[in-house]
Motif scaffolding. Structure first.
Motif, PDB file in Angstrom:
ATOM      1  N   TRP A 185     -13.450  71.269 117.275  1.00 16.04           N
ATOM      2  CA  TRP A 185     -13.400  70.077 117.976  1.00 16.04           C
ATOM      3  C   TRP A 185     -14.318  69.256 118.491  1.00 16.04           C
ATOM      4  O   TRP A 185     -14.961  69.712 119.384  1.00 16.04           O
ATOM      5  N   GLY A 187     -14.867  66.412 121.439  1.00 15.90           N
ATOM      6  CA  GLY A 187     -14.376  65.579 122.222  1.00 15.90           C
ATOM      7  C   GLY A 187     -15.227  64.688 123.020  1.00 15.90           C
ATOM      8  O   GLY A 187     -16.203  65.516 123.733  1.00 15.90           O
ATOM      9  N   TYR A 222     -10.842  63.135 120.027  1.00 10.28           N
ATOM     10  CA  TYR A 222     -11.388  64.507 119.932  1.00 10.28           C
ATOM     11  C   TYR A 222     -11.401  64.087 118.142  1.00 10.28           C
ATOM     12  O   TYR A 222     -10.139  63.299 117.529  1.00 10.28           O
TER      13      TYR A 222
END
Length: 403
Positions: A185, A187, A222
């Motif tokens: 992810w 972010g 994300y």
């Protein structure tokens, strides 16, 4: 030096446990290998289950959380160019979750610990645990060139995945289960109003995206990226462009962009260590288990560990009953495995897997994708299916100790 409970790790789990124990008159000392500023600088979770929020209240550290936390009554699952709202509050009979950042929880707990003049040793280096399978465990550490020994009755290992607590359990006595996912992810934290008042989990042909927030003016977003990507590969403009393409139209239209104030890539893994206890050493939180963040279970599973250990220590010291100590691992693991399964399930359903990345190596990519599409359609297509998701999302009740 001596204490009743030595807590290894000064993150939110260790701090919350320490605060709860001190409320019961149980002495504790925290050893943290990093500085307090470093601990506060870790940008992590922000969704608290009811059980976690109630523990913070029981610890007497909820004033700012209750004033500034944002109650979420549901969340949105977006896929196939449509959105389904999971009305958590109505589906569970009134349960909700609270949006309040882990950084804020940590800051509140640190302030409370300082105010109570409870001992914390930051920059405690070379921590080693000794005799944990006896009635006289201890921990040694160095600080500012001095070596110290901390004698205690019990040790709570709240020192994370890379800490010293888990390896203290002999390798032949522990089993470690791990799955590493083929993506991470990316972010971004920004000082912008969130695109939605509640979370949106969005699946598209381009990959997964999540809309979340830390406050009314601070957003956390994300997107799924390959593990080969680096943060430097992603400019702010590139991130916002890609995020907008993965969101449902209404959220994309509401998206307010701005400079990132933090940007990072987190790999995804599922991990469980069994047992979570060895003698008088108890593993808490990331020291024993890791979940992919899909479903917001990481910090909340750590809180349920804290709740169980807190109940045990209270019975030991307030009632003089040490027979309950052996219950810790079994109780904790029941909730951990449930959270692991839900996080794995949500991750499989909402992410895009390339041909060589299927969650089950025996399934072809097309078959796997069809299975996940069927899962989404089934669970979001009926009230009973939505209720299953809602009940898992708000978290199962904490389990009581046996008499």
């Amino acid at each position: 030096m001596k204490t009743q409970v030595a807590i290894i790790g000064g993150g939110p789990s260790g701090l919350l446990l320490g605060q709860l124990l001190s409320k019961q008159g149980i002495s504790n000392i925290i050893l943290e290998r990093m500085t307090g500023e470093y601990v506060l600088g870790r940008i992590r979770a922000g969704i608290l289950e009811q059980g976690f929020a109630d523990l913070v209240r029981e610890a007497g550290v909820s004033e700012r959380m209750d004033a500034e936390g944002i109650v979420h009554e549901g969340f949105e699952l977006a896929f196939n160019e449509q959105s389904t709202y999971i009305d958590v509050k109505n589906l569970t009979g009134g349960d909700t979750v609270l949006c309040y950042g882990q950084v804020e929880i940590t800051a509140d707990l640190m302030e409370a610990r300082d105010a109570a003049e409870l001992e914390t040793y930051y920059e405690a280096k070379d921590v080693e645990l000794h005799d944990v399978n006896t009635e006289s465990p201890s921990a040694t550490f160095t600080q500012n060139g001095e070596t110290y020994r901390l004698e205690c009755d019990y040790i709570a290992g709240c020192d994370g995945f890379h800490g010293v607590s888990r390896p203290t359990i002999p390798a032949e006595l522990r089993t470690e289960h791990e799955k590493v996912y083929p993506f991470g992810w990316l972010g971004v934290l920004s000082e912008t109003p969130p695109a939605s008042k509640e979370l949106i989990y969005s699946k598209s042909d381009r990959g997964f995206a999540l809309v979340s927030m830390r406050s009314e003016t601070r957003s956390r977003y994300y997107i799924q990226v390959p593990l080969t990507d680096n943060v430097e590969d992603w400019s702010d403009d590139a991130f916002w462009d890609e995020l907008r393409k993965r969101l449902p139209p209404k959220a994309a239209d509401n998206l307010v962009t701005g400079p990132s104030i933090e940007k990072s890539i987190a790999p995804l893994r599922s991990f469980v260590c069994e047992p979570m206890q060895y003698g008088r050493l108890f593993l808490v939180g990331d020291a024993a288990h890791i979940v992919p963040p899909t479903g917001a279970k990481g910090l909340n599973l750590a809180a349920s560990d804290v709740a169980t250990l807190y109940k045990i220590m209270t019975r030991v010291y307030k009632e003089g009953d040490a027979s309950c100590v052996s219950q810790y691992s079994d109780i904790a693991l029941r909730r951990v495995w449930n959270g692991e399964r839900f996080s794995w399930w949500m991750t499989n359903m909402m992410h895009k897997f390339d041909a060589s990345e299927t969650s089950d190596s025996e399934l072809g990519n097309v078959t796997f994708s069809r299975f996940m599409a069927s899962e989404l359609s089934y669970y979001t297509g009926s009230e009973s299916g939505k209720k299953v998701i809602a009940e898992q999302y708000v978290g199962l009740p904490y389990e009581d100790l046996k008499p």
